[in-house]
Design a protein around this motif. Structure first.
Motif, short mmCIF file in Angstrom:
data_model
loop_
_atom_site.label_atom_id
_atom_site.label_comp_id
_atom_site.label_asym_id
_atom_site.label_seq_id
_atom_site.Cartn_x
_atom_site.Cartn_y
_atom_site.Cartn_z
N THR A 278 8.93 11.28 -0.23
CA THR A 278 8.74 9.93 0.26
C THR A 278 7.81 9.21 -0.77
OG1 THR A 278 6.84 10.33 2.01
CG2 THR A 278 9.11 10.72 2.74
N ASP A 279 7.07 9.88 -1.37
CA ASP A 279 6.09 9.32 -2.36
C ASP A 279 6.73 8.62 -3.56
OD1 ASP A 279 3.55 8.13 -3.13
OD2 ASP A 279 2.76 10.15 -3.96
N ALA A 280 8.00 8.94 -3.79
CA ALA A 280 8.67 8.25 -4.86
C ALA A 280 9.67 7.01 -4.34
CB ALA A 280 9.78 9.45 -5.62
N GLU A 281 8.78 6.29 -3.56
CA GLU A 281 9.37 5.20 -2.82
C GLU A 281 9.48 3.71 -3.73
OE1 GLU A 281 6.29 5.61 -3.58
OE2 GLU A 281 5.55 3.55 -3.93
N GLY A 282 8.84 3.79 -4.83
CA GLY A 282 9.19 2.47 -5.59
C GLY A 282 10.44 2.34 -5.82
N PHE B 189 1.15 -1.13 0.18
CA PHE B 189 -0.17 0.13 -0.09
C PHE B 189 0.99 1.19 -0.11
CE2 PHE B 189 -3.29 3.19 1.56
CZ PHE B 189 -4.02 2.90 0.60
N ASP B 190 0.37 2.31 -0.75
CA ASP B 190 1.36 3.34 -1.09
C ASP B 190 0.58 4.48 -0.58
OD1 ASP B 190 3.09 5.27 -1.68
OD2 ASP B 190 2.92 5.21 -3.83
N THR B 191 0.59 5.13 0.70
CA THR B 191 -0.12 6.25 1.20
C THR B 191 0.70 7.45 0.62
OG1 THR B 191 1.20 6.47 3.18
CG2 THR B 191 -0.91 5.26 3.17
N LEU C 75 2.29 12.84 1.93
CA LEU C 75 1.19 12.11 1.82
C LEU C 75 0.35 12.30 0.65
CD1 LEU C 75 -0.72 9.88 3.85
CD2 LEU C 75 -1.86 12.21 4.41
N LYS C 76 -0.26 11.08 0.06
CA LYS C 76 -1.01 11.43 -1.30
C LYS C 76 -2.42 12.08 -0.94
CE LYS C 76 0.45 7.50 -3.92
NZ LYS C 76 1.09 8.12 -4.89
N PRO C 77 -3.01 12.75 -1.87
CA PRO C 77 -4.42 13.19 -1.42
C PRO C 77 -5.47 12.05 -1.44
CG PRO C 77 -3.51 13.89 -3.84
CD PRO C 77 -2.76 12.99 -3.27
MN MN Z 1 4.47 6.66 -4.35
#
Ligand code: MN
Ligand code: BES
Ligand code: ZN
Length: 485
Positions: free
Chosen positions: A331-335, A254-256, A261-263
């Motif tokens: 931190t959303d560029a986690e992949g 799961f990618d929050t 944080l994503k919208p």
């Molecule tokens: Mn992400």
């Protein structure tokens, strides 16, 4: 869905179907049916259905004609799949329990029959486990498909196609299950169960093991989650002394977005951020079930990306297993953080000849290619071409995008070796450039950004809306055509 073979039509009530070609109805068709089909403008186009009634052995049966297009058309097997799939779509919840497809006119080869049956099975797959209040007419009724009068060899051809269907269905199941059911440990457990008895070997690294290997990037992503991270390798050694081909999958269960944080709107979709890992697991399952004569390894990096007091922050610097340091700006560029350690480990551990990763890596991919093609990036033209060909053959289509030094310098960092995001333009390419920095000299590598492909808001020819199973067939086809000769 049970698939059976029989020499003659079953006794008892069932739905009967025949496969029609473009502009030619089956030869032995009753006059009323033939004329009915013509007046209904049924032309045997791929996926077209005409339904009528016929008398067989004194009983009136429902009879469906399913179109498979022209016999000499490009993509004939895809069209045969469409014929089977259209039958599944139309009759899955029709109340009919048994579908008998009559192949006894001998028009189709053993391989053709397997294609029709594959289409039925793939289109019939649904995930109803949590839908406890379905009305009768919403429930699937179709349980059994009987291939009647199929030519010699059809059952053997079907065992190969059935392995592929198993793989695609496993990918779909992993992708569809909610994120409270699929998390790193349960993903591994589901694989253990599925691969049990296949002869594949599973290697699992827990957080301690990854710590010892200094996988600071992958572990960094997982450190805000209550769910411990895992790295899983699925080894299929089907022979040959050649260096293995390795597939690597992004398994963010799961990618929050983490602290970045994503919208809220649509965030639930990030349950399928493990679609790359799902493709690799499903592809490996197909290879193991059909006992592919090739040496292949699937590696999946499994983490959950959560915001937390212990989560990584924008600005943090992580040290990856390769020793390269990474400035985390988002931190959303986690992949890419998960993949860089998985890729480095896979190359160190298995010394592959070729390595191909699958990842729902960037939203930008949906902007460039939508839901028709996944993007492929590669440092090796021959590998890229082999993947493009496998994409065309399997229906899991790929389109090549560029790499280059001018893009690469967009991710140089002032404080570390590399930063995890570039500017907004060319976001899918800079993500690929990031991964390329972790590819060892002399290794042929390709990266498939499948962000637009693993989930579909509408049904396709061979899938219900939801998880498409993208990637499993691509992997199977690529192995078949490049390694099994
Ligand atoms: Mn992400
Ligand atoms: N998992 C997402 C990419 C994604 C977005 C896949 C939408 C499918 C649909 C990925 O982890 C991500 O969040 N990427 C960011 C990168 C950005 C911060 C540089 C994105 O694409 O917005
Ligand atoms: Zn993600």
């Amino acid at each position: 869905m049970k698939i059976e073979f029989a020499p003659t039509l079953p006794v008892g009530s069932h739905l009967l179907a025949q496969i029609a070609n473009k502009d030619t109805l089956p030869g032995d068709l009753e006059k009323a049916l033939g004329e009915g089909a013509a007046s209904a403008r049924f032309k045997g186009g791929a996926g077209q259905i005409f339904e009528g009634f016929a008398e067989r052995d004194g009983a009136v049966v429902r009879l469906a004609l399913a179109g498979a297009g022209a016999p000499d058309a490009d993509g004939r097997s895809a069209n045969l799949e469409k014929a089977g799939a259209a039958l599944a779509a139309k009759y899955l919840t029709s109340g009919e329990k048994t579908l008998a497809i009559d192949f006894s006119d001998g028009a189709l080869s053993a391989e053709d029959v397997a294609s029709v049956l594959l289409g039925v099975r793939l289109r019939a797959w649904r995930h109803d486990a949590y839908r406890t209040k379905l009305k009768d007419e919403q429930k699937r009724s179709l349980e059994t498909v009987i291939a009647v009068g199929a030519p010699d060899g059809a059952e053997t051809a079907w065992t190969v196609a059935a392995a592929l269907a198993d793989g695609v269905e496993f990918t779909r199941q992993l992708v569809t299950e909610p994120p409270n059911k699929v998390f790193p440990i349960s993903f591994v457990d589901m694989c253990r169960e599925e691969f049990d008895g296949t002869g594949a070997e599973l290697i699992v690294l827990d957080e301690d093991a990854m710590e010892k290997l200094s996988m600071g990037a992958l572990l960094g992503v997982g450190q805000g989650s209550a769910q411990p991270s895992r790295l899983l390798a699925i080894k299929w050694d089907g022979g040959g002394s050649e260096a293995p081909t390795v597939f690597v999958g992004k398994g963010v269960t799961f990618d929050t977005g983490g602290i970045s944080l994503k919208p809220g709107a649509g965030m639930d979709e990030m349950k399928w951020d493990m679609g790359g890992a799902g493709a690799v697991a499903g592809g490996m399952l197909a290879l193991a079930r059909r006992k592919a004569k090739a040496n292949v390894i699937g590696v999946v990096g499994l983490v959950e990306n959560m915001p937390d007091g212990n989560a990584i922050r924008p600005g943090d610097v992580l040290t990856s297993m390769s020793g390269q340091t990474i400035e985390v700006l988002n931190t959303d560029a986690e992949g890419r953080l998960v993949l860089c350690d998985a890729l480095h480990w896979a190359q160190t551990e298995f010394a592959p000849k070729r390595i191909v990763d699958f990842a729902t890596l960037t939203g930008a991919m949906l902007i460039s290619l939508g839901h028709e093609y996944a993007g492929v990036f590669s440092n090796d033209d021959a590998l890229a071409n082999d993947l493009l060909a496998a994409g065309t053959q399997s229906g899991d289509k790929l389109w090549r995008l560029p790499l280059g030094p001018a893009y690469d310098k967009l991710i140089d960092s002032q404080i570390a070796d590399v930063k995890n995001v570039g500017p907004r333009p060319a976001g899918s390419i800079t993500a690929a450039q990031f991964l390329q920095r972790f590819i060892h000299d002399g290794v042929a590598w390709a990266h498939c950004d499948v962000a637009g492909m693993v989930w579909s808001d509408k049904p396709g020819a061979t899938w219900e809306k939801g998880a498409t199973g993208y990637g499993a067939r691509l992997i199977d086809r690529f192995v078949r055509d490049t390694l099994e000769g």
